[in-house]
Design an enzyme around this catalytic site. Sequence first.
Site, PDB file in Angstrom:
ATOM      1  CG  ASP A   1      -2.181   0.827   0.975  1.00 16.10           C
ATOM      2  OD1 ASP A   1      -3.201   0.597   1.623  1.00 16.10           O
ATOM      3  OD2 ASP A   1      -2.122   1.735   0.107  1.00 16.10           O
TER       4      ASP A   1
HETATM    5  C1  GLC Z   1      -4.333   4.259  -0.194  1.00 14.01           C
HETATM    6  C2  GLC Z   1      -5.220   3.093   0.191  1.00 14.01           C
HETATM    7  C3  GLC Z   1      -5.280   2.002  -0.856  1.00 14.01           C
HETATM    8  C4  GLC Z   1      -5.149   2.621  -2.233  1.00 14.01           C
HETATM    9  C5  GLC Z   1      -3.735   3.174  -2.333  1.00 14.01           C
HETATM   10  C6  GLC Z   1      -3.466   3.837  -3.690  1.00 14.01           C
HETATM   11  O1  GLC Z   1      -3.622   4.708   0.928  1.00 14.01           O
HETATM   12  O2  GLC Z   1      -4.964   2.457   1.438  1.00 14.01           O
HETATM   13  O3  GLC Z   1      -6.519   1.298  -0.673  1.00 14.01           O
HETATM   14  O4  GLC Z   1      -5.363   1.657  -3.241  1.00 14.01           O
HETATM   15  O5  GLC Z   1      -3.435   4.092  -1.285  1.00 14.01           O
HETATM   16  O6  GLC Z   1      -4.235   4.979  -3.811  1.00 14.01           O
END
Ligand code: GLC
Length: 726
Positions: free
Chosen positions: A267
């Site tokens: 993430d």
């Molecule tokens: C965010 C979220 C995740 C998302 C990623 C990219 O912090 O936790 O669900 O896909 O970043 O935007």
Amino acid sequence: MKVNQIKDLVSKMTLDEKIGQVIQLATPFFKGASDEGQITGPMKEMHIPDHMLQHIGSVLGASGAKETRSIQEQYLQDSRLRIPLLIMSDIIHGYKTIFPVPLAIGSSWDLELAEKSATIAAKEAAVSGVHVTFAPMVDLVRDPRWGRVMESTGEDSYLNSAFAKAQVRGFQGSDLKHDHESVASCVKHFAGYGAAEGGRDYNTVNMSERELRESYLPAFKAALEAGSKLVMTAFNTVDGIPASANKLLMRDLLREEWNFDGVVISDWGAVKELIPHGVASDEKEAAMKAITAGVDIEMMTGCYANHLQQLIETNAMDVELLNEAVIRILQLKDELGLFDDPYRGADEKREAEVVMCSAHRQAARDIAAKSCVLLKNEQDVLPLATTQKMALLGPFANSNDILGPWSWLGDKNEAIPLDVGMRNQLPASQLYVANGCGVNKHCEQDLSKAIELAKQSDVVVLALGESSEMSGEAGSRTNIQLPQAQLDLVAAIVKLGKPTVAVLFNGRPLDLHGVVDQVDAVLEAWYPGTEGGTAIADILFGNVNPSGKLTMSFPYNVGQIPVYYNSYNTGRPQGAINAQERYVSQYLDCPNEALFPFGYGLSYTYFKYSDLELSSDLMTPDKPITVKVKVTNAGDVAGQEVVQLYIRDLVGEVVRPLKELKGFQKISLQPGEERVVMFTLTEEQLRYHHADLSYHSDEGRFDLYVGANSQDVMTISFNLHKTKGE
Ligand code: GLC
């Protein structure tokens, strides 16, 4: 390409080119992006070496055929081996046509509609140049303080597994390589993110491996069985180890036990967050831990970019760890057909035809109506008659803030607010509209105007809820009631004694004190998406009979949390016979049960259940049981009913839930029509994780329940014998 061809390509790559593939950056780092060069704030701190930038393997957040083609074109010009860029974005509940949030779509209990919404989202995203979506989010949720419950389909692993499969099917279709109107899916957040302590986002997750496997992992396994090409690691720790450094999760479980050979992406920033977590002393150690544990792509931090080369060149890390990650990433690019056509589906003409087309908006309208849950309807105040004078009041009466979180490409100006939806079905002279208050601020003048309009009306509709900022990521709340300004509006209007309906726009189960005990009817509309106003008007005026059922329990208040239907009995269960007993598991000031339980939802008609019978009261591994129940539409309007099947394993090696959902069917019945609904229950569905984590069923007695929700059920029993053919 065959694996050998890919391995051959990797063997030609320089170390920089290989390290570039395991990094994902946002669009400002890419030539041709609309925000190229806008590297601000934390992005500046990443110190990505300039010689690395041209090799970055994937981009986050690009969209639009024009922009994505431009980025890819300029990227390939700098690519010595012409390895195409992978374009990934968050397409969670729609691209530009925004569907209801997943917690709403889950409430439809309609897998076909869920799949359809994902198919449409994928089509709009793919023609706009997106290759991968960071969805479905399949985190099991039991704590409405957590803002991201809106992204989940709820508190049950069986239902979440069914929706996970439906969404992956919808996103990926059947031929990712040649169907350029599909996208690869990335199931997230692996794992246990929904169990953050206190419902506080990014917080610690403490649970046994048994509970993780029993409740939180099944939907991930289902998504992978449906073919999800990627997995995203979560921010949280699991049993003291952050998910992005968790070898048990990624290598032992995902790779070895589940044989997943797709790509694992962290993430946003989760690799560098190993430092504040306290398992890495610096970015170099964070890089080492993440790549060793199995993170193939680091999203939006510079640990890999700045340290993998040195780790490899000093033999601190085996270069094979890098090579295997790069091979998986190139395999994904090949599975998407990018080596044949780096521009894949990106097509401005097609984009103009497909994105936000009327068919997609109609689908959004249908799904939004099917996702609404009727929680209360005293004296059949609903449906409204178009002969009535109505006051539509509240902060969401004419608000376009109804797309909800994770709708970043949706256009609020394209959203249909409730007042527009109602005006389409009611003469203007019969609809008065006023806010009466803000989402969380009082306004005496507005309130006075609202009260005046209510006095002139036959019925009042109060449009209440949470702004999208109050929900979603980092949207945790310790008080899950509506803001006081809205509760004061309810109290002032209810005093007038008019029939009053509350429509709720929100992303979580709320503490409905001050609403459900005051008004005559409550319709849970969630964040209903682009066609929200139209869909809700369809329900309010009876064009559509509400059929949604909750997939997450509504507590009486925040003190009850977590409250969920499939809990354990405890050694001192509270029941009717000992309701006055002090020394049982109970509260002094609140019931144990949810205010509105899992599976609950009303209709404008009502359904009767009768004649529950089993093909046998003895099940063996080779002899499943057939369950039959008669459902009758006993009202005078057509409607849809979600018939639910639960079991209870009365005695296990470990404690077993009071109920477990094992089947459901959404059926349509005309007035007076009756239907015999059949389920098949197998021994496999009775298996669970034992204390030693072995997964199997036990002989013994089971109760079986069928009904309209997890509380109002008919009951029958059967026995399981493990010897075949008895
Ligand atoms: C965010 C979220 C995740 C998302 C990623 C990219 O912090 O936790 O669900 O896909 O970043 O935007």
